[in-house]
Design an enzyme around this catalytic site. Structure first.
Site, PDB file in Angstrom:
ATOM      1  N   ARG A 133       0.867  -1.175   0.000  1.00  0.00           N
ATOM      2  CA  ARG A 133       0.000   0.000   0.000  1.00  0.00           C
ATOM      3  C   ARG A 133       0.905   1.226   0.000  1.00  0.00           C
ATOM      4  NH1 ARG A 133      -1.943  -3.655   3.866  1.00  0.00           N
ATOM      5  NH2 ARG A 133      -4.024  -4.495   3.428  1.00  0.00           N
ATOM      6  N   LYS A 158      -1.554  -2.422   7.508  1.00  0.00           N
ATOM      7  CA  LYS A 158      -2.915  -2.026   7.863  1.00  0.00           C
ATOM      8  C   LYS A 158      -3.380  -2.840   9.061  1.00  0.00           C
ATOM      9  CE  LYS A 158      -7.413  -1.225   5.715  1.00  0.00           C
ATOM     10  NZ  LYS A 158      -8.209  -1.352   4.469  1.00  0.00           N
ATOM     11  N   HIS A 227      -2.508   2.676  -5.935  1.00  0.00           N
ATOM     12  CA  HIS A 227      -3.141   1.408  -5.576  1.00  0.00           C
ATOM     13  C   HIS A 227      -3.351   0.520  -6.803  1.00  0.00           C
ATOM     14  CE1 HIS A 227      -4.665  -0.462  -1.927  1.00  0.00           C
ATOM     15  NE2 HIS A 227      -5.623  -1.036  -2.639  1.00  0.00           N
ATOM     16  N   ARG A 230      -0.728  -2.040  -7.017  1.00  0.00           N
ATOM     17  CA  ARG A 230      -0.964  -3.148  -6.082  1.00  0.00           C
ATOM     18  C   ARG A 230      -1.924  -4.165  -6.708  1.00  0.00           C
ATOM     19  NH1 ARG A 230      -1.239  -4.495  -0.463  1.00  0.00           N
ATOM     20  NH2 ARG A 230      -3.302  -5.152   0.270  1.00  0.00           N
ATOM     21  N   HIS A 253      -3.908  -9.122   3.449  1.00  0.00           N
ATOM     22  CA  HIS A 253      -5.362  -9.141   3.630  1.00  0.00           C
ATOM     23  C   HIS A 253      -5.703  -9.989   4.850  1.00  0.00           C
ATOM     24  CE1 HIS A 253      -6.325  -8.222  -0.880  1.00  0.00           C
ATOM     25  NE2 HIS A 253      -6.074  -7.135  -0.183  1.00  0.00           N
ATOM     26  N   TYR A 262      -9.464 -10.767  -7.289  1.00  0.00           N
ATOM     27  CA  TYR A 262      -8.505 -10.885  -8.387  1.00  0.00           C
ATOM     28  C   TYR A 262      -8.821 -12.056  -9.316  1.00  0.00           C
ATOM     29  CZ  TYR A 262      -6.156  -7.411  -5.632  1.00  0.00           C
ATOM     30  OH  TYR A 262      -5.882  -6.248  -4.942  1.00  0.00           O
TER      31      TYR A 262
END
Length: 298
Positions: A133, A158, A227, A230, A253, A262
């Site tokens: 990120r 995150k 982003h 990414r 994640h 994806y």
């Protein structure tokens, strides 16, 4: 800063929220206070609903922006003021789901090759080669790169969760060239103060500028953000044969469901199954009539 907002700031710090989240929440609450022009402790459900409608109706803010403001108000009233009844009056607005923009490998190569300088090239390559990120990349330190193990440490991703990301064999060559030139001390991508280089993290605004300038120079018309790289990293990894669980761990994640998007972006997976039209036999289109007019019954 009012006493209540200071209490909220302390509670956010106590719960170890990220500095960027703290700033966003405090800014959102301050905006709400100025809009209502009343003490925050005296606010009722009607005030909340009218403000919520104002953000979406009059201001026409993006749903994601409104969600942040709702999160901030929820924290204030539920966590700080202990008014759990307010939760029903602060619903999250419904958000339409759209698939992110993806560049082809050739377009990514064009983008990276169009970076304005070595500084920008190193940043763009780091984003694409690791799937970081932009905030994670801004906080990267020189010590986070383990060149012997070919791993990159994300100390605080995150949610405050750290992880390790494998380094591409191509990336270190650019990073070594960049290091010999820039000689960063603490942070890999140092920022500036009053136009002069400083040993502090680069701002996210600078990362946006690097991507935008490269897009213009490359002539790419798609809407590309930091982003996007990414998303490209994850999609291209999936198309190269990586499994979803591995991609989930690299991206950081917390839920595998976030990674399954994806599958909808991977051309290899979308084209892997046989289309049902190919399973049936129909007549040659060359034998069909060319007129759209209805025939009169004989």
């Amino acid at each position: 800063m009012t006493t209540l907002i200071e209490r909220m700031r302390q509670e956010l710090v106590r719960r170890n929220y990220a500095a960027t989240t703290i700033r966003s929440y405090l800014k959102a609450v301050e905006h709400f206070r100025q809009h209502i022009s009343a003490p925050l402790e005296a606010i009722g459900p009607d005030d909340i609903r009218s403000y919520h409608a104002y953000l979406l109706g009059e201001r026409k803010l993006a749903v994601k922006t409104v969600v942040v403001k709702v999160c901030a108000l929820r924290f204030l009233y539920i966590k700080v003021l202990k008014r759990r009844d307010m939760k029903e009056d602060l619903p999250y607005p419904k958000e339409g789901k759209t698939l992110p923009v993806i560049l082809s490998p050739a377009e990514v190569a064009l983008l990276l090759g169009s970076a304005r300088n070595l500084y920008h090239r190193a940043m763009l390559m780091m984003l694409y080669a690791t799937g970081l990120r932009r905030a994670e990349m801004c906080r990267l330190k020189v010590s986070d790169i383990d060149s012997r193990r070919m791993m990159l440490r994300v100390v605080q991703g995150k949610g405050g969760i750290g992880r390790e990301v494998p380094l591409s064999k191509t990336l270190p060559k650019t990073l070594r060239e960049y290091y010999r030139w820039m000689k960063p001390q603490t942070y890999l991508f140092p920022g500036t103060v009053n136009g002069w280089r400083a040993d502090k993290p680069i701002t996210e605004k600078m990362v946006w500028a690097a991507v935008r300038q490269a897009c213009v120079r490359a002539g790419i018309k798609k809407r590309v953000t930091p982003h996007t790289l990414r998303h490209c990293f994850a999609t291209h990894m999936l198309e190269s044969g990586a499994d979803l669980r591995t991609i989930q761990m690299i991206l950081g994640h917390s839920d595998l469901e976030a990674t399954t998007v994806y599958l909808h972006l991977s051309r290899r997976h979308l084209q892997a199954t046989t289309n049902p039209l190919e399973r049936i036999s129909i007549s040659d289109p060359a034998q069909l009539e060319r007129s759209r007019r209805k025939r009169k019954p004989e």
